[in-house]
Design a protein around this motif. Structure first.
Motif, PDB file in Angstrom:
ATOM      1  N   GLU A  82      -7.047   2.013  -1.207  1.00 19.36           N
ATOM      2  CA  GLU A  82      -6.323   0.875  -0.624  1.00 19.36           C
ATOM      3  C   GLU A  82      -7.066   0.306   0.579  1.00 19.36           C
ATOM      4  OE1 GLU A  82      -1.835   2.279  -2.043  1.00 19.36           O
ATOM      5  OE2 GLU A  82      -2.428   2.460   0.069  1.00 19.36           O
ATOM      6  N   ALA A  83      -7.645   1.175   1.413  1.00 20.69           N
ATOM      7  CA  ALA A  83      -8.413   0.695   2.559  1.00 20.69           C
ATOM      8  C   ALA A  83      -9.647  -0.068   2.095  1.00 20.69           C
ATOM      9  CB  ALA A  83      -8.823   1.875   3.450  1.00 20.69           C
ATOM     10  N   ALA A  84     -10.301   0.439   1.042  1.00 19.07           N
ATOM     11  CA  ALA A  84     -11.481  -0.246   0.513  1.00 19.07           C
ATOM     12  C   ALA A  84     -11.107  -1.600  -0.085  1.00 19.07           C
ATOM     13  CB  ALA A  84     -12.154   0.628  -0.547  1.00 19.07           C
ATOM     14  N   MET A  85      -9.921  -1.688  -0.695  1.00 26.87           N
ATOM     15  CA  MET A  85      -9.482  -2.942  -1.293  1.00 26.87           C
ATOM     16  C   MET A  85      -9.276  -4.010  -0.218  1.00 26.87           C
ATOM     17  SD  MET A  85      -6.332  -3.550  -3.955  1.00 26.87           S
ATOM     18  CE  MET A  85      -5.140  -2.780  -2.852  1.00 26.87           C
ATOM     19  N   VAL A  86      -8.717  -3.608   0.924  1.00 25.18           N
ATOM     20  CA  VAL A  86      -8.521  -4.557   2.023  1.00 25.18           C
ATOM     21  C   VAL A  86      -9.872  -5.058   2.536  1.00 25.18           C
ATOM     22  CG1 VAL A  86      -7.650  -4.851   4.373  1.00 25.18           C
ATOM     23  CG2 VAL A  86      -6.303  -3.567   2.702  1.00 25.18           C
ATOM     24  N   GLU A  87     -10.822  -4.148   2.721  1.00 23.75           N
ATOM     25  CA  GLU A  87     -12.130  -4.541   3.232  1.00 23.75           C
ATOM     26  C   GLU A  87     -12.891  -5.405   2.230  1.00 23.75           C
ATOM     27  OE1 GLU A  87     -13.313  -4.323   6.322  1.00 23.75           O
ATOM     28  OE2 GLU A  87     -11.251  -3.664   6.618  1.00 23.75           O
ATOM     29  N   GLU A  88     -12.718  -5.096   0.938  1.00 23.01           N
ATOM     30  CA  GLU A  88     -13.365  -5.907  -0.095  1.00 23.01           C
ATOM     31  C   GLU A  88     -12.816  -7.332  -0.081  1.00 23.01           C
ATOM     32  OE1 GLU A  88     -15.943  -5.788  -3.737  1.00 23.01           O
ATOM     33  OE2 GLU A  88     -15.690  -4.504  -1.990  1.00 23.01           O
ATOM     34  N   ALA A  89     -11.491  -7.436   0.060  1.00 22.89           N
ATOM     35  CA  ALA A  89     -10.873  -8.764   0.113  1.00 22.89           C
ATOM     36  C   ALA A  89     -11.315  -9.523   1.352  1.00 22.89           C
ATOM     37  CB  ALA A  89      -9.349  -8.623   0.099  1.00 22.89           C
TER      38      ALA A  89
END
Length: 220
Positions: A82-89
């Motif tokens: 989930e943290a990686a998804m935020v940073e990717e976005a």
């Protein structure tokens, strides 16, 4: 869509091409869950965050349960996803929109700058990088249009040569710490590069086409 002082960006009709990251039975649920995630953007165009960023949690939970992970291991893995998804976005939005707010570029004249900023594989490490931007040409916004309302922009970024030894040490340490297999022999240099091609409407910065490539090169 506008909501109060924010913009909310939603997605639909998602297609997956190339390598599928989920078991066959979870591909469709994963796509539907990803479309439930909403991106929040401020009135100034700056990225704020995600809404429903836990939508993929049930899918991930089933996958990790099937893999035999403990509850603690599953919770830790899901939190990292989930943290990686935020940073990717955040990174994707900034490359397509945020980075270009207020930019003034002359056609055919590249703009180059050195910046100290994290690179995508090392989000906690500031790296001196060279960034090159260029407004290439005016183009139609879509294939069905004739009038050239949009512009084609390109961006290339890679660490400065002097920064590569530190980047190499950090990446090798990160991969070794994550239990990833490293190439046989000594890794003497690791290079990173980001390339972006963007077709956008200059007056609104609405992106019509974004091609984002990230590459790693290792010398052993």
């Amino acid at each position: 869509a506008r909501k109060g002082s924010e913009l909310r960006i939603v997605s639909s009709g998602t297609r997956w091409e190339g390598e599928v990251l989920y078991p066959p039975g979870e591909v469709r649920p994963a796509i539907r869950a990803s479309e439930a995630v909403v991106q929040r953007v401020g009135a100034d165009g700056a990225f704020i965050g995600l809404e429903n960023e836990d939508a993929l949690r049930p899918v991930l939970q089933r996958i990790y349960d099937e893999a035999g992970l403990s509850e603690e291991e599953s919770d830790d893995a899901i939190a990292r996803v989930e943290a990686a998804m935020v940073e990717e976005a955040r990174a994707g939005w900034n490359l397509a929109v945020g980075f270009w707010i207020g930019a003034e570029l002359d056609f055919g004249k590249a703009w180059e700058k050195e910046v100290d900023a994290p690179v995508w594989l090392l989000p906690a490490l500031a790296v001196k990088s060279r960034v090159r931007m260029e407004a290439r040409r005016r183009v139609p916004c879509t294939a069905s249009e004739r009038r050239a309302r949009c512009v084609e922009l390109t961006l290339h970024s890679e660490p400065d040569r002097a920064a590569l030894p530190a980047v190499t040490r950090a990446i090798v340490a990160k991969l070794a710490g994550a239990g990833e297999a490293l190439p046989a022999g000594e890794v003497s240099e690791v290079g990173l590069a980001t390339d972006l091609t963007l077709v956008t409407e200059p007056a609104t910065l609405v992106p019509y086409r974004v091609v984002w490539r990230r590459a790693v090169r290792a010398t052993v």
